[in-house]
Design a protein around this motif. Structure first.
Motif, PDB file in Angstrom:
ATOM      1  N   SER A   1     -33.734  23.747  17.394  1.00 46.99           N
ATOM      2  CA  SER A   1     -32.413  23.507  17.987  1.00 46.99           C
ATOM      3  C   SER A   1     -31.430  24.635  17.714  1.00 46.99           C
ATOM      4  O   SER A   1     -30.641  24.978  18.574  1.00 46.99           O
TER       5      SER A   1
ATOM      6  N   GLY B   1     -20.429  26.174  19.970  1.00 47.88           N
ATOM      7  CA  GLY B   1     -20.980  25.229  20.925  1.00 47.88           C
ATOM      8  C   GLY B   1     -20.167  23.945  20.969  1.00 47.88           C
ATOM      9  O   GLY B   1     -19.801  23.461  22.042  1.00 47.88           O
ATOM     10  N   ALA B   2     -19.878  23.394  19.799  1.00 48.48           N
ATOM     11  CA  ALA B   2     -19.134  22.143  19.751  1.00 48.48           C
ATOM     12  C   ALA B   2     -17.740  22.315  20.375  1.00 48.48           C
ATOM     13  O   ALA B   2     -17.241  21.415  21.053  1.00 48.48           O
TER      14      ALA B   2
ATOM     15  N   ASP C   1     -25.555  20.519  28.157  1.00 49.99           N
ATOM     16  CA  ASP C   1     -25.478  21.169  26.851  1.00 49.99           C
ATOM     17  C   ASP C   1     -26.442  22.355  26.877  1.00 49.99           C
ATOM     18  O   ASP C   1     -27.652  22.205  26.731  1.00 49.99           O
TER      19      ASP C   1
ATOM     20  N   HIS D   1     -24.324  32.685  20.576  1.00 49.93           N
ATOM     21  CA  HIS D   1     -24.912  33.001  19.274  1.00 49.93           C
ATOM     22  C   HIS D   1     -26.308  32.420  19.092  1.00 49.93           C
ATOM     23  O   HIS D   1     -26.929  32.640  18.067  1.00 49.93           O
ATOM     24  N   LYS D   2     -26.805  31.673  20.043  1.00 46.74           N
ATOM     25  CA  LYS D   2     -28.198  31.243  19.937  1.00 46.74           C
ATOM     26  C   LYS D   2     -29.081  31.989  20.926  1.00 46.74           C
ATOM     27  O   LYS D   2     -30.210  32.328  20.607  1.00 46.74           O
TER      28      LYS D   2
HETATM   29  C1  LIG Z   1     -26.308  24.174  18.064  1.00 42.33           C
HETATM   30  C2  LIG Z   1     -26.180  23.133  19.090  1.00 42.33           C
HETATM   31  C3  LIG Z   1     -24.914  22.620  19.440  1.00 42.33           C
HETATM   32  C4  LIG Z   1     -23.632  22.989  18.709  1.00 42.33           C
HETATM   33  O1  LIG Z   1     -23.345  24.368  18.664  1.00 42.33           O
HETATM   34  P1  LIG Z   1     -22.437  24.956  17.474  1.00 42.33           P
HETATM   35  O2  LIG Z   1     -22.190  26.377  17.864  1.00 42.33           O
HETATM   36  O3  LIG Z   1     -23.226  24.803  16.223  1.00 42.33           O
HETATM   37  O4  LIG Z   1     -21.171  24.168  17.442  1.00 42.33           O
HETATM   38  C5  LIG Z   1     -24.853  21.699  20.454  1.00 42.33           C
HETATM   39  N1  LIG Z   1     -25.960  21.266  21.088  1.00 42.33           N
HETATM   40  C6  LIG Z   1     -27.202  21.718  20.773  1.00 42.33           C
HETATM   41  C7  LIG Z   1     -28.395  21.206  21.527  1.00 42.33           C
HETATM   42  C8  LIG Z   1     -27.350  22.664  19.760  1.00 42.33           C
HETATM   43  O5  LIG Z   1     -28.573  23.107  19.437  1.00 42.33           O
END
Ligand SMILES: *Cc1c(COP(=O)(O)O)cnc(C)c1O
Length: 482
Positions: free
Chosen positions: A71, A137-138, A242, A268-269
């Motif tokens: 994740s 992300g949040a 998402d 960042h992911k």
């Molecule tokens: C990491 C993640 C988030 C939240 O992102 P953040 O940058 O940590 O706030 C939301 N949804 C999924 C599926 C994620 O993997």
């Protein structure tokens, strides 16, 4: 290795500055002045350098080892994007520099980066407009929920509920709740997919939005997504995607084409930026045309003469959601990364991410329980159901991996899989690394069977062994600094 205070020797010094030869400043009011000495460690420069160098050698990160966290996509990001992000022309800009006229030449490059990144993200996701302001992300999810709330308010819709599957990332329900909505949970069927009949029964004139992750957190792609979209839109409910992790779908699937109305992307992911330790990140939000009037300000406009300017003239905007323009350096890295990969490079990213995850799944599904054994997208989920009768839990497997040089995968998430182990190998790892990891997982599985008690003691190779993690967080030891 003790903390630095433990190495302090009274009177030892790391600096030798000449004594003060100007009068002391007494302008600070008496009651604001310190009455006690600062309790800093007393050490030589060499003591300090050795202490921190020693600590840095204990760091665990992608630059040292494999980090298969599900994740959260801990993938290697090229150093060239780090280098670009600190180029002075970008990093030394003051956010209040004028955009045009005097000094305007200094900011045009930065504005062009953001504008072009927005365009690239639109192209990649099939959305019509993006804002790069959300800083995680949040934060993107919250921004998206606020956009949806603004849309319904503008139309006079009275909406109170957001529908979210039970496998969703925890930030989904929390973002919707912070935006003021009640959460209605949709169960997941045995096939790992959203239960469409349950969705149908819960959709109503009260539904503001449905939040989905696709591929979902089980690593499975829902190909009936257009049916869900049609159901949602019958009620004018907005479909939220998402897109924290786009690693599986680049060049393959565009949420915009599948009728999603709003989404966020974790730069960042998926698009460079190392993200250990909580940030910084960026969670740009993309929308379809009907939601674009509500996007946060400022927005970037390209003028007819080719210059860029910040535009604040959006009367329906939800306003500011971040200071200035979000985490610009993260956006810059993502822009550089996307251009570096090019179209084919991004397609390769996804194909390799999915191939690697399937390789791990098929290599391990006979050694661990695999609730969805028939294939996955960019991540796969296993569980310790097989090992449970012998008293071995997911946490024991995780700790055993540490002794073998690997960061543990995500454990106990998704919540709907008991004793879950969620692995995301990412596209950046070689087959040799994956083979080493698979061998370590198999070894831990056989230790779990043959001498479960020894696995309960893991990790044994780290400076501290197994901790009571709750106690460590709740009853911190501050004795060295008090
Ligand atoms: C990491 C993640 C988030 C939240 O992102 P953040 O940058 O940590 O706030 C939301 N949804 C999924 C599926 C994620 O993997």
């Amino acid at each position: 290795m003790s903390v630095i205070y433990g190495k302090s020797v009274p009177g030892r010094k790391g600096v030798s500055l000449p004594s003060c030869d100007v009068p002391e400043d007494h302008s600070i009011p008496e009651h604001f002045r310190r009455t006690t000495e600062l309790r800093l460690g007393e050490l030589s420069e060499l003591d300090v350098v050795r202490h921190f160098t020693g600590l840095s050698r204990r760091n665990f990160g992608l630059d040292t080892n494999f980090y298969p966290l599900g994740s959260c996509t801990m993938k290697y990001n090229p150093k060239v994007t780090e280098k670009i992000s600190v180029l002075e022309g970008f990093s030394a800009l003051h956010p209040l520099l004028p955009q045009l006229r005097r000094c305007g030449m200094l900011t045009q490059g930065a504005l062009a980066v953001v504008y072009e990144l927005e365009q690239l993200l639109c192209e990649i996701t099939g959305m019509d407009a993006f804002t790069t302001h959300p800083m995680a992300g949040a934060h993107g999810e919250l921004t998206g929920m606020m956009l949806i709330a603004a849309y319904h308010k503008d139309k006079g819709n009275r909406r109170t509920e957001v529908l979210i599957p039970d496998e969703a990332h925890g930030t989904n329900p929390s973002s919707a709740a912070i935006a003021g909505y009640d959460i209605v949970t949709i169960p997941t069927g045995d096939d790992g997919m959203l239960d469409i009949d349950s969705l149908k029964s819960k959709l109503s004139e009260k539904t503001a939005a449905i939040m989905l992750t696709n591929p979902n957190t089980l690593g499975l792609f829902n190909s009936r997504i257009e049916k869900v979209a049609a159901l949602a839109h019958k009620f004018d409910a907005q479909l939220y995607y998402d897109g924290a992790n786009l690693n599986a779908i680049l060049g393959k699937f565009r949420p915009g084409d599948a009728q999603f109305d709003v989404m966020h992307v974790n730069l960042h992911k998926t698009f460079a930026t190392p993200h250990g330790g909580g940030g910084p990140g960026a969670g740009p939000v993309g929308v379809k045309k009907h939601l674009s009037p509500f996007l946060p300000v400022s927005r970037i406009a390209k003028r007819t003469d080719g210059t860029y300017a910040l535009d604040y003239d959006f009367p329906k905007s939800i306003g500011y959601i971040a200071p200035f323009y979000g985490n610009f350096a993260v956006c810059l890295r993502a822009y550089a990364y996307i251009l570096l990969q090019g179209k084919q490079g991004l397609i390769d990213v996804s194909e390799h991410a999915v191939l690697n995850a399937n390789y791990v799944l098929s290599s391990l599904k006979d050694h661990f329980h695999a609730p969805y054994p028939d294939g996955c997208m960019h991540e796969c989920v296993l569980s310790t159901r097989k090992q449970l009768p012998g008293g071995i839990h997911a946490i024991d497997i995780a700790k055993g991996l540490i002794d073998r040089g690997f960061h543990p995968p995500t454990v106990y998430f998704p919540l709907i899989v008991k004793e879950a182990i969620m692995i995301e190998p990412t596209e950046t790892e070689s087959k040799e690394t994956l083979d080493d990891f698979i061998a370590a997982m198999k070894e831990v599985a056989s230790v779990a069977e043959e001498s479960p008690d020894s696995l309960k003691k893991a990790p044994v190779s780290t400076p501290v062994g197994r901790l009571d993690e709750t106690k460590a967080a709740r009853e911190m030891d501050f004795s060295y600094i008090e």
